[in-house]
Motif scaffolding. Structure first.
Motif, PDB file in Angstrom:
ATOM      1  N   SER A 159       0.841  -1.192   0.000  1.00  0.00           N
ATOM      2  CA  SER A 159       0.000   0.000   0.000  1.00  0.00           C
ATOM      3  C   SER A 159       0.873   1.237   0.000  1.00  0.00           C
ATOM      4  CB  SER A 159      -0.922   0.020   1.225  1.00  0.00           C
ATOM      5  OG  SER A 159      -1.857  -1.037   1.189  1.00  0.00           O
ATOM      6  N   ALA A 160       0.367   2.298  -0.596  1.00  0.00           N
ATOM      7  CA  ALA A 160       1.068   3.581  -0.606  1.00  0.00           C
ATOM      8  C   ALA A 160       0.039   4.688  -0.399  1.00  0.00           C
ATOM      9  CB  ALA A 160       1.810   3.772  -1.932  1.00  0.00           C
ATOM     10  N   PRO A 161       0.375   5.742   0.360  1.00  0.00           N
ATOM     11  CA  PRO A 161       1.698   5.997   0.945  1.00  0.00           C
ATOM     12  C   PRO A 161       2.038   4.999   2.040  1.00  0.00           C
ATOM     13  CG  PRO A 161       0.088   7.573   1.752  1.00  0.00           C
ATOM     14  CD  PRO A 161      -0.602   6.812   0.665  1.00  0.00           C
ATOM     15  N   THR A 162       3.336   4.906   2.315  1.00  0.00           N
ATOM     16  CA  THR A 162       3.806   3.922   3.286  1.00  0.00           C
ATOM     17  C   THR A 162       4.638   4.609   4.358  1.00  0.00           C
ATOM     18  OG1 THR A 162       4.884   1.767   3.518  1.00  0.00           O
ATOM     19  CG2 THR A 162       5.889   3.339   1.975  1.00  0.00           C
ATOM     20  N   TYR A 163       5.261   3.818   5.216  1.00  0.00           N
ATOM     21  CA  TYR A 163       6.050   4.356   6.321  1.00  0.00           C
ATOM     22  C   TYR A 163       7.146   3.363   6.683  1.00  0.00           C
ATOM     23  CZ  TYR A 163       3.723   1.018   9.413  1.00  0.00           C
ATOM     24  OH  TYR A 163       3.277  -0.144  10.005  1.00  0.00           O
ATOM     25  N   ASP A 164       8.124   3.818   7.436  1.00  0.00           N
ATOM     26  CA  ASP A 164       9.197   2.956   7.923  1.00  0.00           C
ATOM     27  C   ASP A 164       8.887   2.584   9.369  1.00  0.00           C
ATOM     28  OD1 ASP A 164      11.517   1.752   8.831  1.00  0.00           O
ATOM     29  OD2 ASP A 164      12.855   3.140   7.801  1.00  0.00           O
ATOM     30  N   PRO A 165       8.623   1.307   9.657  1.00  0.00           N
ATOM     31  CA  PRO A 165       8.265   0.923  11.031  1.00  0.00           C
ATOM     32  C   PRO A 165       9.375   1.151  12.048  1.00  0.00           C
ATOM     33  CG  PRO A 165       8.550  -1.012   9.636  1.00  0.00           C
ATOM     34  CD  PRO A 165       8.581   0.166   8.729  1.00  0.00           C
ATOM     35  N   ASN A 166      10.625   1.338  11.586  1.00  0.00           N
ATOM     36  CA  ASN A 166      11.699   1.685  12.514  1.00  0.00           C
ATOM     37  C   ASN A 166      11.478   3.061  13.134  1.00  0.00           C
ATOM     38  OD1 ASN A 166      13.664  -0.599  12.258  1.00  0.00           O
ATOM     39  ND2 ASN A 166      13.631   0.037  10.114  1.00  0.00           N
ATOM     40  N   TYR A 167      10.770   3.923  12.399  1.00  0.00           N
ATOM     41  CA  TYR A 167      10.540   5.304  12.846  1.00  0.00           C
ATOM     42  C   TYR A 167       9.069   5.663  12.703  1.00  0.00           C
ATOM     43  CZ  TYR A 167      15.523   5.061  11.755  1.00  0.00           C
ATOM     44  OH  TYR A 167      16.835   4.662  11.682  1.00  0.00           O
ATOM     45  N   GLU A 181       2.701  10.374   9.650  1.00  0.00           N
ATOM     46  CA  GLU A 181       1.290  10.607   9.942  1.00  0.00           C
ATOM     47  C   GLU A 181       0.562   9.272  10.061  1.00  0.00           C
ATOM     48  OE1 GLU A 181      -0.583  13.168   7.156  1.00  0.00           O
ATOM     49  OE2 GLU A 181       0.893  14.772   7.362  1.00  0.00           O
ATOM     50  N   GLN A 182      -0.434   9.249  10.905  1.00  0.00           N
ATOM     51  CA  GLN A 182      -1.157   8.004  11.152  1.00  0.00           C
ATOM     52  C   GLN A 182      -1.814   7.470   9.881  1.00  0.00           C
ATOM     53  OE1 GLN A 182      -3.804   8.218  14.473  1.00  0.00           O
ATOM     54  NE2 GLN A 182      -4.460   6.091  14.331  1.00  0.00           N
ATOM     55  N   SER A 183      -2.207   8.363   8.974  1.00  0.00           N
ATOM     56  CA  SER A 183      -2.874   7.929   7.738  1.00  0.00           C
ATOM     57  C   SER A 183      -1.966   7.053   6.886  1.00  0.00           C
ATOM     58  CB  SER A 183      -3.331   9.147   6.933  1.00  0.00           C
ATOM     59  OG  SER A 183      -2.221   9.965   6.590  1.00  0.00           O
ATOM     60  N   THR A 184      -0.647   7.242   6.969  1.00  0.00           N
ATOM     61  CA  THR A 184       0.266   6.434   6.159  1.00  0.00           C
ATOM     62  C   THR A 184       0.322   4.994   6.645  1.00  0.00           C
ATOM     63  OG1 THR A 184       2.199   6.969   7.523  1.00  0.00           O
ATOM     64  CG2 THR A 184       1.691   8.460   5.696  1.00  0.00           C
ATOM     65  N   ARG A 216      -2.304   3.250   7.484  1.00  0.00           N
ATOM     66  CA  ARG A 216      -3.576   2.583   7.187  1.00  0.00           C
ATOM     67  C   ARG A 216      -3.395   1.584   6.052  1.00  0.00           C
ATOM     68  NH1 ARG A 216      -8.741   3.281   8.530  1.00  0.00           N
ATOM     69  NH2 ARG A 216     -10.374   2.622   7.085  1.00  0.00           N
ATOM     70  N   ASN A 217      -3.823   0.366   6.290  1.00  0.00           N
ATOM     71  CA  ASN A 217      -3.719  -0.689   5.285  1.00  0.00           C
ATOM     72  C   ASN A 217      -4.954  -0.623   4.388  1.00  0.00           C
ATOM     73  OD1 ASN A 217      -3.326  -3.032   3.807  1.00  0.00           O
ATOM     74  ND2 ASN A 217      -2.648  -4.219   5.572  1.00  0.00           N
ATOM     75  N   ILE A 218      -4.868   0.203   3.341  1.00  0.00           N
ATOM     76  CA  ILE A 218      -6.050   0.511   2.537  1.00  0.00           C
ATOM     77  C   ILE A 218      -6.583  -0.698   1.788  1.00  0.00           C
ATOM     78  CG2 ILE A 218      -5.485   2.954   2.297  1.00  0.00           C
ATOM     79  CD1 ILE A 218      -4.314   2.359  -0.425  1.00  0.00           C
ATOM     80  N   ALA A 219      -5.734  -1.662   1.479  1.00  0.00           N
ATOM     81  CA  ALA A 219      -6.188  -2.854   0.759  1.00  0.00           C
ATOM     82  C   ALA A 219      -7.104  -3.721   1.611  1.00  0.00           C
ATOM     83  CB  ALA A 219      -4.984  -3.675   0.293  1.00  0.00           C
ATOM     84  N   ILE A 220      -7.022  -3.564   2.931  1.00  0.00           N
ATOM     85  CA  ILE A 220      -7.817  -4.354   3.856  1.00  0.00           C
ATOM     86  C   ILE A 220      -8.916  -3.514   4.496  1.00  0.00           C
ATOM     87  CG2 ILE A 220      -7.731  -5.790   5.933  1.00  0.00           C
ATOM     88  CD1 ILE A 220      -6.187  -6.953   3.613  1.00  0.00           C
ATOM     89  N   GLN A 221      -8.619  -2.247   4.769  1.00  0.00           N
ATOM     90  CA  GLN A 221      -9.498  -1.424   5.591  1.00  0.00           C
ATOM     91  C   GLN A 221     -10.352  -0.451   4.801  1.00  0.00           C
ATOM     92  OE1 GLN A 221      -6.442   0.279   8.125  1.00  0.00           O
ATOM     93  NE2 GLN A 221      -6.721  -1.304   9.668  1.00  0.00           N
TER      94      GLN A 221
END
Length: 682
Positions: free
Chosen positions: A269-277, A282-285, A287-292
């Motif tokens: 999914s995009a936009p995405t984020y780096d789970p290390n940081y 933003e919280q919206s990034t 969101r797993n849009i393919a599922i939610q």
């Protein structure tokens, strides 16, 4: 009775009582020693042993081939035993000293090290240099213990699947959350003997309880196929995807599944984020849009209508259908995207051309009851059960209130709201021989020693259509790619089946002009599918076949090669239409639509042609009362603009409803010339 006999009886009775007491005492002692000994011993230890927790390493998350997607690395944490700090009478001095090393406020440190608790963490996850400095100071009541921190070596790769863990190593999202109990492990401890006043005893004993690391969760995801999908998304989000012309969507997703097992091979999914940081995004990034997220699927849903009609024998591939350019249901006309219609065609050609009237006819032949039965059988309107939190159920039109017009719109993929995972799962059932499979993300759980603790087999939900129906549908959908609207997903030497889709976005109960959800769904090889793939792009002024098919083609090509799927020597090497070759022309750039409201037909025609558009009309009269798309909408150059004509200001003289679909006749300069649809209330 003589006194001697009485005395003997009393002695015997006393002896029996003493014996009974001794027996009870021995039984009780045996019970305490043998049955409760370990428990009481532990309680005794707890009363004078205090432990410094040693964190267990959280288990790895791996892809299906064992490549690490998430792991725990060692770090250290500074802790305090407040009772010892208070007893030293140096609390303020210690707080001031630590504050400089730990880069904390002295007041904050003082509050922690004097808190009324047995143990208090002062600062978690400090560097090795900081830990060494704290140890060297040998401050009373202050120590350093082993800890771990979660690390995601591939950065953003598969972030929406993996999720992330918090500072206390607790799973917060994704697989980190849903499989937290398997990953977390059991912490150990360093136990030291303390007196009742909380001070360590001289020459106290110490015990080390070894932590038990968590299990490894091995996913069905393939790291390489996931990377292919994310590469294509990155192109789209940067405006560099094929035919994007610098336009950037609001969001996009690509899902890849093994249709035979339901195993998800990629979910990007995009936009995405780096789970290390993750805190920096933003919280919206996250969101797993393919599922939610749900959306109107548009023409990709026509695969379901086609399969249901074939299964119920309402149509046959070579059966005839005449398309005059539209079909009227309850006084409303659903138009074909091709002005004047496709005329006489087979139902295979209906699929190739994505002919709206043809699919509406399929829906009408099925009827409302049967149509809703197949909606339920294919899994729409309910969760698929994929192992992700927050899965949406989608929205289906209320069957009790559904009219023939609702049935018509649903047949071409409008009105109902589905999730990407629902649609891919349903189409996989069409591809795999007719069995609906439960989407699977976790393949197995592996213990710290490498032994498989639990494995998960593919789960069949139920059979939806017969094998024969599936085979026929696959052949017809392959023709869509070879001869029809899906030609941008054509791969020489591979048999690809697919379907384009474009749906206008809804906001505040109305459709947004010039903004679409473009999608493309495909599976390959068409005769024996190994991969099913769906690309959904939200918020673009272009259409599914133009912008969503190329990413699908890119992922399919690389994935088939990576999986060593051999090319089919009998598969076509060129597209079915001789005019088309593998140099697929890009779509035209996005152009702003001018306003022609209030102009005469001739003035509007001149203005639209000057701006690079074609004109189509509805109604009678000489004055333009309304136009679709509205003024200032961004659409593809050389597209059609629908104008409503009348004799005076007011409502348009007709209430026809227009559906969106791709143009396929590439002899027409505008590759994707489309009429536009109005809300049903118009």
């Amino acid at each position: 009775m003589s006194p001697y006999v009485v005395m003997r009886k009393r002695i015997a009775f006393l002896f029996l009582c003493v014996s009974a007491f001794l027996v009870v005492l021995v039984v009780r002692l045996a019970f305490v020693q043998l049955a409760q000994g370990a428990i009481l011993s532990d309680k005794a230890d707890e009363s004078h042993y205090r432990g410094v927790p040693v964190a267990a390493k959280r288990g790895n998350i791996e892809d299906r081939n064992g490549d690490v997607l998430a792991m725990s690395v060692s770090t250290e944490t500074v802790f305090a035993v407040p009772a010892q700090v208070r007893s030293s009478k140096r609390a303020e001095e210690i707080a001031h000293t630590l504050s400089g090393i730990l880069e904390m406020q002295p007041e904050q440190v003082l509050e922690k090290i004097t808190k009324r608790s047995a143990l208090e963490y002062v600062k978690k996850r400090v560097t090795a240099e900081v830990a060494a400095q704290v140890r060297a100071l040998e401050l009373p009541g202050i120590g350093v213990t082993e800890d771990s921190v979660r690390y995601y070596p591939n950065g953003t790769l598969a972030a929406h699947i993996i999720g992330f863990a918090g500072i206390d190593n607790q799973g917060l999202e994704g697989i980190e959350l849903t499989r937290d109990s398997a990953l977390i492990g059991v912490p150990g401890a360093v136990l030291t003997e303390f007196a009742a006043n909380g001070i360590p005893l001289p020459f106290a004993n110490q015990m080390y309880v070894t932590p038990k690391n968590g299990n490894t969760v091995r996913l069905t995801i393939d790291k390489n196929i996931q990377a292919f999908a994310e590469r294509e998304l990155q192109k789209l989000m940067s405006g560099q995807g094929m035919n994007m012309n610098g336009q950037t969507p609001k969001s996009a997703s690509i899902l890849v599944m093994d249709p035979n097992t339901g195993e998800v091979l990629a979910l990007a999914s995009a936009p995405t984020y780096d789970p290390n940081y993750y805190q920096n995004y933003e919280q919206s990034t996250r969101r797993n849009i393919a599922i939610q997220n749900g959306y109107e699927p548009g023409s990709t849903f026509k695969i379901i209508t086609l399969a249901a009609a074939l299964e119920e024998k309402k149509i046959s591939p070579n059966g005839g259908f005449f398309d005059p350019g539209g079909i009227t249901i309850l006084g409303k006309t659903v138009h074909c995207w091709k002005h004047g219609g496709h005329g006489s065609q087979t139902f295979t050609q209906v699929a190739e051309n994505s002919c709206n009237p043809g699919f509406v006819e399929m829906g009408q032949r099925l009827g409302t009851d049967k149509f809703y039965q197949y909606l339920a059988d294919f899994g729409f309107g309910k969760k698929t059960g994929i192992e992700m939190s927050g899965e949406a159920v989608g929205i289906l039109a209320n069957k009790k209130r559904a009219t023939a017009l609702d049935l018509a719109t649903m047949s071409i993929g409008q009105t109902n709201n589905v999730t990407a995972i629902q649609l891919l799962t349903a189409v996989s059932a069409v591809a795999n021989g007719g069995t609906l499979m439960k989407p699977q993300l976790v393949k197995e759980i592996v213990g710290p020693t490498g032994k498989v603790v639990e494995s998960f087999e593919p789960q069949e939900v139920h059979r939806v259509i017969k094998e024969e129906t599936s085979k026929t549908a696959r052949q017809m959908l392959e023709s869509v790619v070879t001869n029809g609207t899906g030609y941008r997903a054509f791969l020489p030497g591979y048999r690809v089946a697919g379907k384009t889709g474009t749906a206008q976005k809804v906001a505040n109960g109305a459709y947004i002009q010039g903004e679409y959800v473009a999608s493309f769904i495909a599976f390959a090889p068409a005769d024996n599918p190994k991969l099913a793939i769906l690309c959904v792009i939200d918020g673009v002024p272009f259409y599914g076949g133009s912008v969503a098919a190329p990413p699908v083609r890119g992922v399919l090509l690389d994935s088939l090669k990576y999986l060593n799927v051999e090319m089919d020597m009998k598969a076509p090497l060129t597209l079915g239409k001789p005019r088309l070759d593998m140099i697929i022309p890009p779509i035209k750039k996005a152009v702003k639509v001018p306003s022609v409201l209030g102009l005469t037909y001739s003035e509007a025609d001149k203005a639209l042609k000057k701006a690079g558009f074609k004109i189509m009309t509805e109604g009678s009269g000489s004055i333009v009362l309304d136009q679709i798309p509205h003024a200032d909408s961004l659409v593809e150059a050389e597209s059609s603009v629908l104008v409503y004509l009348g004799s005076e200001a007011g409502s348009p003289t007709t209430g026809n409803w227009w559906a969106i679909e791709e143009e396929v006749d590439v002899d027409i300069p505008a590759l994707l010339q489309m009429p536009w649809r109005l809300p049903l209330s118009e």
